[in-house]
Design a protein around this motif. Structure first.
Motif, PDB file in Angstrom:
ATOM      1  N   LEU A 496      -2.704   1.887 -15.815  1.00 28.43           N
ATOM      2  CA  LEU A 496      -2.237   2.430 -14.198  1.00 28.43           C
ATOM      3  C   LEU A 496      -3.542   3.296 -13.776  1.00 28.43           C
ATOM      4  O   LEU A 496      -3.311   4.524 -13.256  1.00 28.43           O
ATOM      5  N   SER A 497      -4.699   2.573 -13.098  1.00 30.27           N
ATOM      6  CA  SER A 497      -5.584   3.074 -12.583  1.00 30.27           C
ATOM      7  C   SER A 497      -6.003   3.035 -11.618  1.00 30.27           C
ATOM      8  O   SER A 497      -6.768   3.877 -10.661  1.00 30.27           O
ATOM      9  N   LEU A 498      -5.304   1.486 -11.387  1.00 32.28           N
ATOM     10  CA  LEU A 498      -5.614   1.404  -9.504  1.00 32.28           C
ATOM     11  C   LEU A 498      -4.650   1.579  -8.863  1.00 32.28           C
ATOM     12  O   LEU A 498      -5.024   1.849  -7.656  1.00 32.28           O
ATOM     13  N   GLN A 499      -3.417   2.167  -9.252  1.00 31.27           N
ATOM     14  CA  GLN A 499      -2.013   2.595  -8.396  1.00 31.27           C
ATOM     15  C   GLN A 499      -2.078   2.898  -8.213  1.00 31.27           C
ATOM     16  O   GLN A 499      -1.770   3.551  -7.103  1.00 31.27           O
ATOM     17  N   PRO A 500      -2.576   4.520  -8.346  1.00 29.40           N
ATOM     18  CA  PRO A 500      -2.592   5.272  -8.031  1.00 29.40           C
ATOM     19  C   PRO A 500      -4.021   6.018  -7.197  1.00 29.40           C
ATOM     20  O   PRO A 500      -3.268   6.651  -6.159  1.00 29.40           O
ATOM     21  N   LEU A 501      -5.051   4.954  -6.772  1.00 31.81           N
ATOM     22  CA  LEU A 501      -5.720   5.194  -5.806  1.00 31.81           C
ATOM     23  C   LEU A 501      -5.057   4.459  -5.118  1.00 31.81           C
ATOM     24  O   LEU A 501      -5.882   4.711  -3.635  1.00 31.81           O
ATOM     25  N   VAL A 502      -4.149   2.797  -4.514  1.00 28.95           N
ATOM     26  CA  VAL A 502      -3.840   2.365  -3.937  1.00 28.95           C
ATOM     27  C   VAL A 502      -2.312   3.358  -3.029  1.00 28.95           C
ATOM     28  O   VAL A 502      -2.550   3.580  -1.754  1.00 28.95           O
ATOM     29  N   GLU A 503      -1.855   4.100  -4.015  1.00 30.75           N
ATOM     30  CA  GLU A 503      -1.080   4.757  -3.655  1.00 30.75           C
ATOM     31  C   GLU A 503      -1.826   5.848  -2.959  1.00 30.75           C
ATOM     32  O   GLU A 503      -0.972   6.723  -1.690  1.00 30.75           O
ATOM     33  N   ASN A 504      -2.753   6.907  -3.250  1.00 31.22           N
ATOM     34  CA  ASN A 504      -3.428   7.799  -1.801  1.00 31.22           C
ATOM     35  C   ASN A 504      -4.239   7.087  -1.039  1.00 31.22           C
ATOM     36  O   ASN A 504      -3.627   7.881  -0.141  1.00 31.22           O
ATOM     37  N   VAL A 534     -11.540   0.174  -3.863  1.00 35.72           N
ATOM     38  CA  VAL A 534     -10.279   0.934  -3.311  1.00 35.72           C
ATOM     39  C   VAL A 534     -10.627   0.872  -1.695  1.00 35.72           C
ATOM     40  O   VAL A 534     -11.225   2.693  -2.011  1.00 35.72           O
ATOM     41  N   GLU A 535     -10.756   0.716  -0.562  1.00 35.51           N
ATOM     42  CA  GLU A 535     -11.314   1.107   0.665  1.00 35.51           C
ATOM     43  C   GLU A 535     -10.413   0.777   1.547  1.00 35.51           C
ATOM     44  O   GLU A 535      -9.560   0.090   1.554  1.00 35.51           O
ATOM     45  N   ASP A 536      -9.645   1.871   2.651  1.00 36.47           N
ATOM     46  CA  ASP A 536      -9.143   2.134   3.383  1.00 36.47           C
ATOM     47  C   ASP A 536      -9.867   2.362   4.963  1.00 36.47           C
ATOM     48  O   ASP A 536     -10.602   3.040   4.748  1.00 36.47           O
ATOM     49  N   VAL A 561      -0.590  11.189 -10.362  1.00 34.12           N
ATOM     50  CA  VAL A 561      -1.444  11.087 -11.003  1.00 34.12           C
ATOM     51  C   VAL A 561      -2.674  11.196 -10.028  1.00 34.12           C
ATOM     52  O   VAL A 561      -3.137  10.655  -8.939  1.00 34.12           O
ATOM     53  N   GLY A 562      -3.401  11.983 -10.591  1.00 31.80           N
ATOM     54  CA  GLY A 562      -4.718  12.485  -9.766  1.00 31.80           C
ATOM     55  C   GLY A 562      -6.028  12.159 -10.350  1.00 31.80           C
ATOM     56  O   GLY A 562      -6.255  11.751 -11.106  1.00 31.80           O
ATOM     57  N   MET A 563      -6.847  11.831  -9.236  1.00 30.34           N
ATOM     58  CA  MET A 563      -8.583  11.038  -9.070  1.00 30.34           C
ATOM     59  C   MET A 563      -9.294  11.628 -10.419  1.00 30.34           C
ATOM     60  O   MET A 563     -10.178  10.858 -11.591  1.00 30.34           O
TER      61      MET A 563
END
Length: 605
Positions: A496-504, A534-536, A561-563
């Motif tokens: 659960l390290s990438l999913q919170p970044l995509v969620e942000n 992860v870029e947007d 889950v924060g950065m």
């Protein structure tokens, strides 16, 4: 008469027993504080008395030992001085028998001219310096030739008068080359080792002159007194046949010293000119001299008397301190007990609250403190028992409610989601079916996966199911792209390290835009590190919000889950060189780079 006497003794005994009973009753009725003070005071008095007795005995033994050590010190000093004087004798013998000096003296005797003596004088002085001029306790070496001309070498030279030269020759002639001790006189206040110089060439033994070694007796005495531990005011004398060899004394002074010499080694105390002295003496083992020391009696025992006074003052100070400490000690024991007694009286009247005071904050951890704490716990327990009946039914109802809640377990949730999924498929609601399947996968992944590290492909599956749900929600507004080569799929990353970044990215990007927002995941490796980005293309973040997300002060939306949490986990697992780097600017989107160690793992392992 006997009956009267017996009755009187019995009455006295009864009175004595009655006094003891009265004292015992008085002691028993005293408060604990005063009992402790009386007990400690009595013990200190007994200890001080015993210390005084021991001190008196110890100082008497010390006085005897001091006498004995002083006499032994004199013996050591005399032995050392004797040794140095024997060295002076050997030095004078070595000078008198030196071949070079004898050849010079023979030349002077044979030539007998002033010129010869002038030429040879410098050689004689140089030779005398070479042999003994640098000895520690030699003041000077004085030598006279056959004609009475004197030659000298050393640190403190003297010029002998013709009368003294004749006296030296007269004193040394009877010993025929043997050592002769020249005592101090008015002209020369030093002790000297002298001997007649006789020619040993062809064993003719003709006289060539007189050799005299002047000795630094003051330096010799001072050094050996220090080595033997002598006192500052100690006076050392060398006596011979009732006269002082060193230092020179008047006749009446010599007679006073002779009164204390009893032949063999010994010591005594005596009064001289109104002053008391400790006198120790020891005869010489090589000569008929006697070494004597005089030490002022006050000098020896001044320190002892000072120690006695210091001990008495110390005992008095200890006694006063013991009384003061006993008062404080007894107060420290009885004070908490008295306060506890007052608390018990208040509780006895039914006051269960507001019974602590300021002194309770300083209660120690001893038995008295334990009594206070146990009493407080007992009172609190009584108060709890009183109120327990009022809250008992509420507690029972709360436990029943929690039991009902526990029935809704994860298996019930899985079954419910599966029922919803089949219902959606039967009604041909494909979107609902996809959302339910993705939600079930996310729920199952968060509960069943226990390991802290999972493969990158498993984490991407979690991200894909999350994106599936969000695509149904945002439709064409969410453009998700995945650009991760297959060679990185088996790399281990934190769960659960990438999913919170995509969620942000969804919460701070897609939600705030009406036009499509692209979220892209890329991966590559360099310098032994795997970089996942992860870029947007969202609106980006202000510097304040970005700093808050990095520090954890701003709580993220969604899962929570924060950065900061993800970055701490990465550093904890792999080290400080790895972690997250966030770059964002208002209107320019957000880029989050995750740095991990690049280690490929075989998929079949």
């Amino acid at each position: 008469m006997n009956a009267v006497t017996f009755r009187g003794e019995r009455d006295f005994k009864q009175k004595g027993d009655g006094s003891l009973v009265t004292l015992k009753a008085l002691y028993m009725n005293l408060r604990i504080k005063y009992k402790l003070i009386a007990l400690i005071t009595a013990v200190m008095l007994l200890v001080c008395l015993l210390m005084l007795i021991v001190q008196q005995y110890a100082f008497e033994k010390y006085d005897e030992e001091l006498y004995r050590q002083s006499a032994q010190s004199l013996g050591l000093t005399a032995a050392g001085i004797e040794s140095e004087l024997q060295k002076m004798e050997r030095l004078s013998y070595r000078l008198a028998t030196d071949g070079t000096l004898q050849s010079y003296l023979n030349k002077i005797k044979q030539a007998g001219t002033e010129y010869d003596r002038f030429v040879i004088a410098d050689y004689i002085q140089t030779r005398m310096l070479e042999i003994g001029g640098m000895e520690k306790y030699v003041l000077s070496i004085q030598m006279t030739d056959y004609y009475g001309k004197e030659y000298a070498a050393g640190t403190k030279l003297v010029t002998s008068s013709p009368e003294r030269i004749r006296m030296l020759k007269k004193e040394t002639e009877p010993n025929k080359g043997g050592n002769t001790w020249i005592l101090p006189d008015e002209e020369d206040r030093t002790l000297s080792s002298a001997r007649l110089i006789r020619s040993y060439q062809e064993l003719e033994l003709a006289p060539l002159g007189v050799m005299t070694v002047r000795i630094d007796m003051e330096g010799l005495f001072h050094d050996y007194l220090n080595k033997a531990g002598g006192l500052e005011n100690m006076e050392l004398y060398i006596m011979k046949d009732g006269h002082s060899i060193f230092p020179a004394l008047e006749t009446d002074e010599e007679s006073k010293l002779n009164e204390f010499i009893a032949g063999k080694q010994g010591y005594t105390t005596a009064g001289i000119d109104g002053n008391r002295y400790f006198v120790a003496y020891v005869p010489s083992s090589n000569t008929n001299w006697t070494y004597m020391t005089l030490i002022p009696y006050d000098t020896i025992f001044e320190r002892v008397a000072a120690v006695k006074r210091a001990v008495l003052l110390l005992l008095a100070a200890l006694f006063v301190m013991a009384v003061i400490l006993s008062v404080r000690f007894s107060k420290g024991i009885t004070g908490p007990i008295e306060r506890l007694n007052l608390k018990m009286k208040r509780v006895q009247l039914g006051h269960f609250d507001a019974w602590e005071d300021e002194d309770d904050k300083q209660i120690p951890m001893d038995e008295a403190g334990q009594l206070h704490r146990n009493f407080r716990m007992m009172v609190q327990r009584i108060d709890d028992l009183i109120t327990e009946n009022y809250v008992k039914q509420l507690a029972i109802k709360e436990s029943e409610f929690k039991a009902l809640q526990a029935q809704i377990n994860p298996h019930f949730l899985y079954n419910t989601l599966e029922t919803i999924n089949w219902t959606a498929k039967m009604n041909r609601q494909r979107s609902i079916s996809q959302m339910v399947e993705s939600l079930g996968f996310l729920l199952r992944s968060s509960i069943t996966i226990k390991e802290p590290l999972i493969q990158l492909k498993d984490e991407l599956d979690i991200v894909s199911h999350y994106v599936t749900i969000q695509r149904i929600r945002f439709e064409e507004r969410l453009d998700f792209q995945l650009d991760v080569p297959d060679e990185y799929q088996t790399t281990m990353i934190p769960k659960l390290s990438l999913q919170p970044l995509v969620e942000n990215a969804v919460n701070y990007g897609v939600e705030h835009m009406l036009e499509p927002c692209r979220i892209r995941i890329r991966a590559w490796h360099e310098a032994g590190r795997l970089l996942i980005v992860v870029e947007d293309t969202g609106p980006g973040m202000d510097a304040g919000i970005l700093a808050g997300l990095k520090s954890g002060d701003v709580r993220p939306k969604g899962s929570g889950v924060g950065m900061r949490n993800i970055d701490d986990r990465i550093k904890l697992l792999f080290g400080d060189v790895y972690g997250l780097q966030v770059d964002s600017e208002r209107g320019a989107g957000t880029t989050i780079t995750m740095a991990l160690p690049y280690e490929r793992r075989d998929e079949h392992v």
